[in-house]
Design a protein around this motif. Structure first.
Motif, PDB file in Angstrom:
ATOM      1  N   GLY A  49      37.113  83.627 -19.668  1.00  0.00           N
ATOM      2  CA  GLY A  49      37.760  82.677 -18.778  1.00  0.00           C
ATOM      3  C   GLY A  49      36.962  82.314 -17.554  1.00  0.00           C
ATOM      4  N   ALA A  50      35.875  83.001 -17.283  1.00  0.00           N
ATOM      5  CA  ALA A  50      35.045  82.720 -16.110  1.00  0.00           C
ATOM      6  C   ALA A  50      33.714  82.119 -16.554  1.00  0.00           C
ATOM      7  N   THR A  51      33.114  81.325 -15.669  1.00  0.00           N
ATOM      8  CA  THR A  51      31.811  80.707 -15.956  1.00  0.00           C
ATOM      9  C   THR A  51      30.910  80.800 -14.732  1.00  0.00           C
ATOM     10  N   LEU A  52      29.646  81.138 -14.971  1.00  0.00           N
ATOM     11  CA  LEU A  52      28.602  81.071 -13.946  1.00  0.00           C
ATOM     12  C   LEU A  52      27.551  80.076 -14.429  1.00  0.00           C
ATOM     13  N   THR A  53      27.139  79.155 -13.548  1.00  0.00           N
ATOM     14  CA  THR A  53      26.105  78.185 -13.910  1.00  0.00           C
ATOM     15  C   THR A  53      24.725  78.813 -13.724  1.00  0.00           C
ATOM     16  N   TYR A  54      23.728  78.130 -14.232  1.00  0.00           N
ATOM     17  CA  TYR A  54      22.357  78.620 -14.048  1.00  0.00           C
ATOM     18  C   TYR A  54      21.977  78.634 -12.566  1.00  0.00           C
ATOM     19  N   ARG A  55      22.450  77.646 -11.805  1.00  0.00           N
ATOM     20  CA  ARG A  55      22.163  77.646 -10.373  1.00  0.00           C
ATOM     21  C   ARG A  55      22.788  78.873  -9.702  1.00  0.00           C
ATOM     22  N   GLU A  56      24.029  79.185 -10.073  1.00  0.00           N
ATOM     23  CA  GLU A  56      24.707  80.341  -9.491  1.00  0.00           C
ATOM     24  C   GLU A  56      24.017  81.640  -9.870  1.00  0.00           C
ATOM     25  N   VAL A  57      23.620  81.772 -11.120  1.00  0.00           N
ATOM     26  CA  VAL A  57      22.925  82.993 -11.547  1.00  0.00           C
ATOM     27  C   VAL A  57      21.596  83.119 -10.820  1.00  0.00           C
ATOM     28  N   ASP A  58      20.910  82.016 -10.620  1.00  0.00           N
ATOM     29  CA  ASP A  58      19.644  82.039  -9.894  1.00  0.00           C
ATOM     30  C   ASP A  58      19.859  82.535  -8.461  1.00  0.00           C
ATOM     31  N   ALA A  65      17.789  90.820  -5.858  1.00  0.00           N
ATOM     32  CA  ALA A  65      16.386  91.143  -5.598  1.00  0.00           C
ATOM     33  C   ALA A  65      16.149  91.396  -4.112  1.00  0.00           C
ATOM     34  N   ALA A  66      16.727  90.547  -3.261  1.00  0.00           N
ATOM     35  CA  ALA A  66      16.537  90.716  -1.816  1.00  0.00           C
ATOM     36  C   ALA A  66      17.094  92.060  -1.347  1.00  0.00           C
ATOM     37  N   PRO A  87      28.865  90.123 -16.953  1.00  0.00           N
ATOM     38  CA  PRO A  87      27.885  89.294 -16.237  1.00  0.00           C
ATOM     39  C   PRO A  87      26.964  90.088 -15.321  1.00  0.00           C
ATOM     40  N   GLN A  88      27.473  91.193 -14.758  1.00  0.00           N
ATOM     41  CA  GLN A  88      26.647  91.981 -13.836  1.00  0.00           C
ATOM     42  C   GLN A  88      25.412  92.547 -14.519  1.00  0.00           C
ATOM     43  N   PHE A  89      25.462  92.728 -15.838  1.00  0.00           N
ATOM     44  CA  PHE A  89      24.278  93.176 -16.571  1.00  0.00           C
ATOM     45  C   PHE A  89      23.151  92.164 -16.391  1.00  0.00           C
ATOM     46  N   VAL A  90      23.473  90.893 -16.559  1.00  0.00           N
ATOM     47  CA  VAL A  90      22.474  89.837 -16.440  1.00  0.00           C
ATOM     48  C   VAL A  90      21.972  89.742 -14.999  1.00  0.00           C
ATOM     49  N   LEU A  91      22.880  89.873 -14.033  1.00  0.00           N
ATOM     50  CA  LEU A  91      22.485  89.794 -12.629  1.00  0.00           C
ATOM     51  C   LEU A  91      21.544  90.939 -12.257  1.00  0.00           C
ATOM     52  N   ALA A  92      21.850  92.141 -12.738  1.00  0.00           N
ATOM     53  CA  ALA A  92      20.991  93.292 -12.454  1.00  0.00           C
ATOM     54  C   ALA A  92      19.624  93.121 -13.111  1.00  0.00           C
ATOM     55  N   ASP A 179      29.093  97.345  -4.127  1.00  0.00           N
ATOM     56  CA  ASP A 179      29.394  96.625  -5.363  1.00  0.00           C
ATOM     57  C   ASP A 179      28.320  95.572  -5.608  1.00  0.00           C
ATOM     58  N   LEU A 180      27.806  95.518  -6.822  1.00  0.00           N
ATOM     59  CA  LEU A 180      26.698  94.610  -7.156  1.00  0.00           C
ATOM     60  C   LEU A 180      27.054  93.158  -6.870  1.00  0.00           C
ATOM     61  N   LEU A 181      28.216  92.724  -7.284  1.00  0.00           N
ATOM     62  CA  LEU A 181      28.585  91.316  -7.119  1.00  0.00           C
ATOM     63  C   LEU A 181      28.724  90.961  -5.638  1.00  0.00           C
TER      64      LEU A 181
END
Length: 552
Positions: A49-58, A65-66, A87-92, A179-181
């Motif tokens: 039910g949730a979506t993150l765009t490529y811009r948001e993931v970037d 990273a910072a 999603p946090q897997f991809v962000l990490a 928390d990662l997010l």
């Protein structure tokens, strides 16, 4: 010169595919940057039910990273990710790469294995679920010298709160552990210097299952990963922007390359559903309409057995692939009967950065007429696959030996294990430990693992052959065959099966079924029926657990 040097398998490929030249050696960050540029406002991740765009993931991965860099993470450091398909897997993952580090993907089923891996890999940072941190990671991370810890909740972002997935799951924040997010959002927008990664830098330290001895860390480089994801996009003929459903776990090399990185290479959405639940998967397939998915044969068996299984869940899929566990021919045909879709086999290892052998688009794998084994496919055009004897010499068509692989997908080494590297990857050639053969057309067949061969009264019995016969019985859903000590024969054949819904069969009937179709010494002397066979999170049936039960 050997007959393999003529690459007979190339004649089996579509000429357009066969003419694809060498794939450029790139980093994962270059592939990701191209996706952001191509589809900045397109969906990168969908999650219940949730979506993150490529811009948001970037932006969010810049934030990760910072934060890491500010807290002492440096180029070449290792970050361990201990999460399900969230999603946090991809962000990490991309956050660590943007900080110049390597990622150690961890199976969420690991417990005591964490002690060895965290220490062996010299892990500096860890990202894990809130409950996992409290229950099994915190003490081990401190003992291993981990200095940065972030937690994540599987409840974040998603909106469905499906009881089939989240029953009993609660927020369990730990004071002092961010928390990662929240970190990603807070630190997004801060400048992140170019980490200066090159294709030969280590992207992953992927630990093998450790079925014999301690797990070993395969050092998958950026080039290993990107070459394979680009090849799969080309050879599977998946259109740009297509959604890919993550049926396999992302911590597994198949999920990492064939799902996550291939989705990025397509600049399309990666569809996540936390963990495998057959009913949830069927619902998500109907809702998200993916074009492609790959998973172990056991996942397809579970889908077939689910009461809500229907062909309309698979209408959007252009292709289905299987990998990570043996694919019985009976399951391929059963699935085709129910959906009209052919499951394409494939083969690869952690050390080959996922597939090195595939069934190309538009082709069907042959079945060996003598053993009934389904071919795992043809070597990728960039791979050199040989069958070799105990001395490493090439064997001819149809001769059984060890499968050896060379090519740009093969890892250069095991982490801090020069002797194991010299033994298993001499001169860049991976000796897989799998026994098989290649026919004159280049189709490859796996007989079994070396260590799983059963010696019954001096006769070799390969479990796969017996399992394939059991799968042909209409009542059998899953099967595992192992050797057990026998004072008279040395070893005897034992089988464990689970049954399809609303099916019943006597164990003696299954023994007779096998005796009618196999040499007497190959037929199981005992069959035990279980509700479920034990499996790894990636879907492989745990023969070693069956062997322990049978011997007790």
């Amino acid at each position: 010169m050997s007959w393999y040097d003529d690459r007979p398998w190339m004649a089996q490929y579509d000429p357009r595919v066969a003419e694809v030249g060498p794939v450029p050696r790139r980093t994962t960050l270059e592939v990701f940057a191209d996706a952001v540029a191509a589809a900045p406002d397109g969906p990168a991740i969908t999650y219940l039910g949730a979506t993150l765009t490529y811009r948001e993931v970037d932006e969010l991965t810049d934030g990760v990273a910072a934060y890491l860099l500010e807290h002492g993470f440096r180029r070449g450091d290792r970050l361990a990710v201990y999460l399900q398909n969230v999603p946090q897997f991809v962000l990490a993952l991309f956050g660590a790469w943007k900080a110049g580090g390597a990622v150690v993907p961890l199976n969420p089923m690991y417990k005591d294995e964490l002690d060895h891996i965290l220490t062996d890999a010299g892990v500096v940072a860890v990202v894990c679920g809130e409950q996992a941190w409290a229950d099994r990671v915190a003490e081990r991370a401190v003992g291993a010298g981990v200095t940065i810890a972030l937690t994540a909740s599987e409840l974040d972002l998603q909106t469905r709160n499906d009881e089939r997935l989240f029953a009993g799951v609660e927020r369990r924040r730990t004071p002092g552990v961010p928390d990662l997010l929240e970190v990603a959002r807070e630190w997004a927008g801060r400048p992140v210097p170019d980490p200066g990664l090159v294709p030969d830098d280590i992207a992953l330290v992927s630990y093998t299952s450790g079925t014999s001895g301690l797990p070993k860390g395969a050092t998958n480089t950026h080039a290993n990963l990107t070459v394979n994801c680009v090849l799969l996009r080309l050879y599977d003929e998946i259109p740009a922007g297509s959604p890919i459903f993550a049926l396999a776990p992302l911590f597994h090399i198949t999920g990492m390359v064939v799902q996550l990185l291939t989705a990025v290479d397509l600049a399309g959405p990666l569809v996540l559903a936390y963990r495998f639940d057959a009913g949830v998967v069927l619902d998500v397939l109907k809702r998200e309409r993916p074009a492609f998915m790959v998973g172990p044969s056991t996942a397809y068996m579970a889908l077939l057995a689910h009461p809500s299984f229907s062909s309309d869940a698979f209408e959007s899929l252009l292709t289905l692939n299987s990998g990570g566990a043996p694919l019985p021919p009976a399951i391929v045909e059963r699935f085709r009967e129910r959906t009209g879709l052919y499951i394409r086999n494939g083969y690869g290892l952690t050390e080959t950065s996922a597939p090195c052998v595939v069934v190309p688009s538009g082709r069907e794998a042959p079945v060996d007429p003598d053993s009934g084994t389904l071919s795992i496919g043809l070597p990728l055009p960039t791979a050199m696959v040989r069958i070799v004897d105990e001395d490493g010499k090439d064997l001819g068509p149809g001769e059984v030996g060890e499968i050896a692989v060379e090519g740009p997908m093969v890892v250069p080494a095991y982490w801090n294990l020069p002797e194991a590297t010299a033994e298993s990857i001499p001169g860049g050639r991976l000796l897989t430990g799998d026994v098989g053969f290649m026919d004159a057309q280049g189709w490859v067949y796996v007989v079994d693992r070396k260590k799983d061969m059963i010696n019954a009264s001096g006769f070799k019995v390969w479990p796969r052959e017996v399992e394939d016969v059991l799968y042909r019985h209409p009542a059998v859903r899953e099967a595992a065959v192992v050797g057990v000590p026998d004072s008279y024969r040395g070893e005897s054949v034992a089988a464990f099966v689970s049954l399809r819904p609303d099916q019943d069969v006597d164990p003696d009937e299954l023994v007779a079924w096998c005796r009618d179709r196999l040499a007497t010494y190959k037929a199981p002397r005992s069959v035990e029926i279980l509700d479920e066979l034990p499996k790894t999170t990636s879907g492989k049936i745990l023969r070693r657990e069956m062997r322990r039960v049978a011997s007790s």
